[in-house]
Design a protein around this motif. Structure first.
Motif, short mmCIF file in Angstrom:
data_model
loop_
_atom_site.label_atom_id
_atom_site.label_comp_id
_atom_site.label_asym_id
_atom_site.label_seq_id
_atom_site.Cartn_x
_atom_site.Cartn_y
_atom_site.Cartn_z
N LEU A 36 0.87 -1.17 0.00
CA LEU A 36 0.00 0.00 0.00
C LEU A 36 0.91 1.22 0.00
N ILE A 37 0.60 2.19 -0.85
CA ILE A 37 1.43 3.39 -0.95
C ILE A 37 0.55 4.63 -0.87
N SER A 38 1.17 5.79 -0.69
CA SER A 38 0.42 7.03 -0.65
C SER A 38 0.71 7.83 -1.90
N GLY A 39 -0.14 8.79 -2.18
CA GLY A 39 0.06 9.64 -3.35
C GLY A 39 -1.01 9.37 -4.40
N GLU A 40 -0.63 9.52 -5.65
CA GLU A 40 -1.56 9.38 -6.75
C GLU A 40 -2.08 7.94 -6.91
N TRP A 41 -1.27 6.98 -6.52
CA TRP A 41 -1.61 5.56 -6.63
C TRP A 41 -1.81 4.98 -5.24
N ASP A 42 -2.57 3.89 -5.15
CA ASP A 42 -2.91 3.29 -3.86
C ASP A 42 -2.10 2.04 -3.54
N ILE A 43 -1.77 1.27 -4.57
CA ILE A 43 -1.08 -0.01 -4.38
C ILE A 43 0.05 -0.11 -5.40
N LEU A 44 1.17 -0.70 -4.96
CA LEU A 44 2.28 -0.98 -5.86
C LEU A 44 2.53 -2.48 -5.85
N VAL A 45 2.52 -3.08 -7.03
CA VAL A 45 2.80 -4.50 -7.18
C VAL A 45 4.14 -4.62 -7.90
N ARG A 46 5.08 -5.32 -7.28
CA ARG A 46 6.39 -5.54 -7.91
C ARG A 46 6.40 -6.94 -8.49
N SER A 47 6.88 -7.04 -9.71
CA SER A 47 6.87 -8.31 -10.42
C SER A 47 8.21 -8.54 -11.10
N GLU A 48 8.64 -9.77 -11.13
CA GLU A 48 9.83 -10.16 -11.87
C GLU A 48 9.51 -11.40 -12.68
N CYS A 49 9.83 -11.36 -13.97
CA CYS A 49 9.55 -12.52 -14.82
C CYS A 49 10.51 -12.54 -16.00
N ASP A 50 10.49 -13.64 -16.72
CA ASP A 50 11.29 -13.75 -17.93
C ASP A 50 10.72 -12.81 -18.99
N PRO A 51 11.57 -12.25 -19.84
CA PRO A 51 11.10 -11.30 -20.85
C PRO A 51 10.05 -11.88 -21.80
N GLU A 52 10.02 -13.20 -21.96
CA GLU A 52 9.06 -13.82 -22.86
C GLU A 52 7.65 -13.92 -22.28
N ALA A 53 7.51 -13.74 -20.98
CA ALA A 53 6.20 -13.87 -20.33
C ALA A 53 5.27 -12.74 -20.78
N ASP A 54 4.01 -13.07 -20.96
CA ASP A 54 3.00 -12.07 -21.36
C ASP A 54 2.46 -11.41 -20.10
#
Length: 94
Positions: A36-54
């Protein structure tokens, strides 16, 4: 090399905690952190994946389909580096 993404989520007023719980229940692939974050956005999701992933279909579309999600913004991060690997002079030049 894995690609890192940051997905910003804007929720209906007063619904960010509810959306965060829904995100956790989805057990999203590639999702490494939900904050949960403050400011213009409410939530931040961090993701890591292989470049080929859709990432759009596998992750972002699922987030956008949740109730009380108004909007998302996905940012691609540059590769992570260790600042000790790069030497700068006082002017910031390498």
């Amino acid at each position: 090399m894995r690609q890192q993404f940051f997905i910003f989520v804007r929720c209906d007023v007063g619904r960010s905690y509810e959306v965060r719980l829904l995100l956790k229940e989805l057990d999203l692939p590639f999702c490494s952190e939900i904050a949960l974050i403050s400011g213009e956005w409410d939530i931040l999701v961090r993701s890591e994946c292989d470049p080929e992933a859709d990432i759009g279909r596998v992750l972002v579309a699922r987030i956008q389909s949740l109730p009380h999600v108004k909007r998302t913004l996905t940012e691609i991060a540059y590769p992570i580096f260790d600042p000790a690997d790069v030497y700068f002079d006082l002017d910031g030049d390498i």
